[in-house]
Enzyme design. Structure first.
Site, mmCIF file in Angstrom:
data_model
loop_
_atom_site.group_PDB
_atom_site.id
_atom_site.type_symbol
_atom_site.label_atom_id
_atom_site.label_comp_id
_atom_site.label_asym_id
_atom_site.label_seq_id
_atom_site.Cartn_x
_atom_site.Cartn_y
_atom_site.Cartn_z
ATOM 1 N N GLU A 327 35.925 18.778 -35.974
ATOM 2 C CA GLU A 327 35.173 17.577 -36.347
ATOM 3 C C GLU A 327 35.089 17.428 -37.870
ATOM 4 O O GLU A 327 34.619 18.345 -38.553
ATOM 5 C CB GLU A 327 33.736 17.635 -35.821
ATOM 6 C CG GLU A 327 33.589 17.548 -34.329
ATOM 7 C CD GLU A 327 32.123 17.565 -33.894
ATOM 8 O OE1 GLU A 327 31.874 17.411 -32.701
ATOM 9 O OE2 GLU A 327 31.227 17.757 -34.753
ATOM 10 N N CYS A 328 35.531 16.310 -38.388
ATOM 11 C CA CYS A 328 35.299 15.919 -39.776
ATOM 12 C C CYS A 328 35.698 17.043 -40.740
ATOM 13 O O CYS A 328 36.867 17.282 -40.964
ATOM 14 C CB CYS A 328 33.840 15.497 -39.965
ATOM 15 S SG CYS A 328 33.554 14.474 -41.436
ATOM 16 N N GLY A 329 34.740 17.757 -41.326
ATOM 17 C CA GLY A 329 35.085 18.837 -42.242
ATOM 18 C C GLY A 329 35.965 19.886 -41.614
ATOM 19 O O GLY A 329 36.821 20.488 -42.283
ATOM 20 N N SER A 417 39.150 14.880 -35.239
ATOM 21 C CA SER A 417 38.699 13.533 -35.575
ATOM 22 C C SER A 417 37.560 13.622 -36.584
ATOM 23 O O SER A 417 36.908 14.668 -36.726
ATOM 24 C CB SER A 417 38.213 12.795 -34.319
ATOM 25 O OG SER A 417 37.723 11.503 -34.642
#
Length: 440
Positions: A327-329, A417
């Site tokens: 996720e993200c980071g 994502s």
């Protein structure tokens, strides 16, 4: 069975008014007095809950009528009311901002609103703001108003007088004081665990609050904030599709955007959790699946680029066809390169083709939904970076309010994502992220 407890929602006319400081100070004040305090954060924020947890000494969950859902919020408030003397809910943005807003949460569950107003540059207008917050929506439960960042006694008196016929709303004034300011950076407040004086800051804020009418509230005084919380409807049993499986979870200063409820959901699905630190280059624990949550890889890019032992373990995990949810980071860590705010280019782990670059301004923010074959997960997006990848997305999230969704990439067992998922919104979809596709 209904449970009752004193409860209050700490809100403000806008972000930056000091509601996190006041909410955490209120929780700390009563926890120091030996009362059982539970705190919650309205909205999807990861950072404010760290301060609320430090203040209350208890895990902090999020409440959001869209992301977490009304049933989930009701269940968490009902459980907390059965254990606590005081429930403190910190609002999000301004009281009436967002769809649904903190005000709607207050109305739905009968939470009295304590409005915090930064009065540093006003006098009579304080009364207009307080009046508007109290009366803008009919039926809003009301606790009162606290003036924040006040210049002194004379200023406080002017502010109290400005309330006019609403003088019964006055809950006191807190002077501006750097001793209890909570430092910020580009995604919000600095994580409490990163500051050696974090608890001292909360104690200073609690001491300041103790000098207001809020400081004189004993259990009898708190009774006027008593709220009755209905028992939730029974939830469907999702079973234990992750039983016998170990999910390794990255958790350190670079990967700290973790909802406690997400960990609870994984355990309820049967998973054993094993935590590791990519930042410390710890080896990947023996596991069946990996979760790389969001956080601040851009602040630790040099150290993460050098974490080759951890990278090798994850590469072997992916070569074996085992699942990873990033996720993200967590996604930025896996890309070929990352350019930081200062312009430095760092080679990252090269397990997801593409480049990421931090941006001077916020790139995306808002509630999102991720539709998977096993169900739909709700969550949000909030990031200051952009990515470019030669991979074609296998899907996109659906924003609550329209617009472009976030790309969902897949490379073997890896799915990644910018989307931050709230796992309790769909246990079945959550389980599918941590199972090989043939088993999901």
């Amino acid at each position: 069975m209904r449970h009752q407890a004193a409860a209050v929602l700490v809100a403000a006319p806008a972000s930056g008014q000091g509601k996190t400081t006041v909410a955490a100070a209120l929780a700390r004040l009563h926890a120091r007095a030996g009362r059982r305090v539970r705190a919650f954060k309205c909205g999807p924020d990861f950072l404010d809950p760290h301060w609320l947890a430090l203040a209350s000494g208890q895990p902090v969950h999020n409440l959001d009528l869209w992301m977490t859902g009304e049933d989930d919020a009701r269940a968490r408030l009902h459980e907390a009311a059965g254990q606590a003397d005081l429930i403190v809910v910190e609002g999000v943005m301004g009281l009436f901002d967002g769809e649904p807003s903190a005000a709607e949460l207050a109305r739905r569950f009968g939470l009295p609103v304590l409005a915090v107003i930064d009065a540093s540059a006003m006098a009579g207008t304080f009364g207009a703001l307080a009046f508007g917050l109290r009366h803008f929506r009919a039926g809003l439960p009301w606790a009162g108003v606290l003036a924040n960042r006040v210049a002194g006694e004379r200023h406080a008196q002017l502010l109290q007088d400005a309330l006019g016929e609403d003088r019964d709303s006055w809950l006191g004034a807190v002077n501006r004081d750097a001793a209890f300011s909570l430092p910020e950076r580009h995604l919000g407040l600095t994580v409490a665990s990163e500051l050696p004086d974090a608890l001292a800051r909360l104690d200073a804020a609690a001491d300041a609050l103790a000098a207001t009418p809020l400081g004189g509230m004993d259990r009898a005084a708190l009774a006027r904030w008593t709220v009755s919380f209905e028992a939730p409807a029974p939830r469907p049993d999702p079973g234990r599709p992750l039983a016998g499986r170990t999910v390794a979870v990255a958790r350190d200063a670079a990967f700290c955007f973790i909802y406690p409820a997400n960990l609870d959901t994984l355990r309820a699905l049967g998973a054993e959790l094993a935590f590791f630190s990519p930042l410390a280059d710890e080896p990947l624990p023996p596991c069946d699946a990996v979760w790389l949550p969001g956080g601040y890889p851009e602040l630790h890019a040099t150290e993460l680029a050098a974490s080759q032992r951890c990278r090798a373990g994850l590469a072997a995990h992916l070569q074996a066809g085992l699942p990873v949810w990033a996720e993200c980071g967590g996604m930025l860590l896996l890309m070929d390169g990352l350019r930081t705010h200062e312009g430095g280019a760092h080679a990252m782990w090269g397990l997801l083709p593409g480049q990421a670059a931090m941006q001077p301004r916020l790139v995306a923010l808002g509630p999102q939904r991720l539709d998977l074959p096993a169900g739909s997960l709700r969550g949000h997006t909030f990031h200051h970076s952009r990515t470019e990848s030669p991979l074609a997305p296998i899907g996109r999230t659906v924003p609550q309010r329209g617009g472009a969704g976030e790309a969902l990439y897949q490379a073997g067992g890896l799915r990644a994502s910018y989307f931050h998922a709230w796992f309790p919104s769909s246990p079945a979809a959550t389980a599918s992220l941590f199972l090989p596709e043939a088993s999901a």
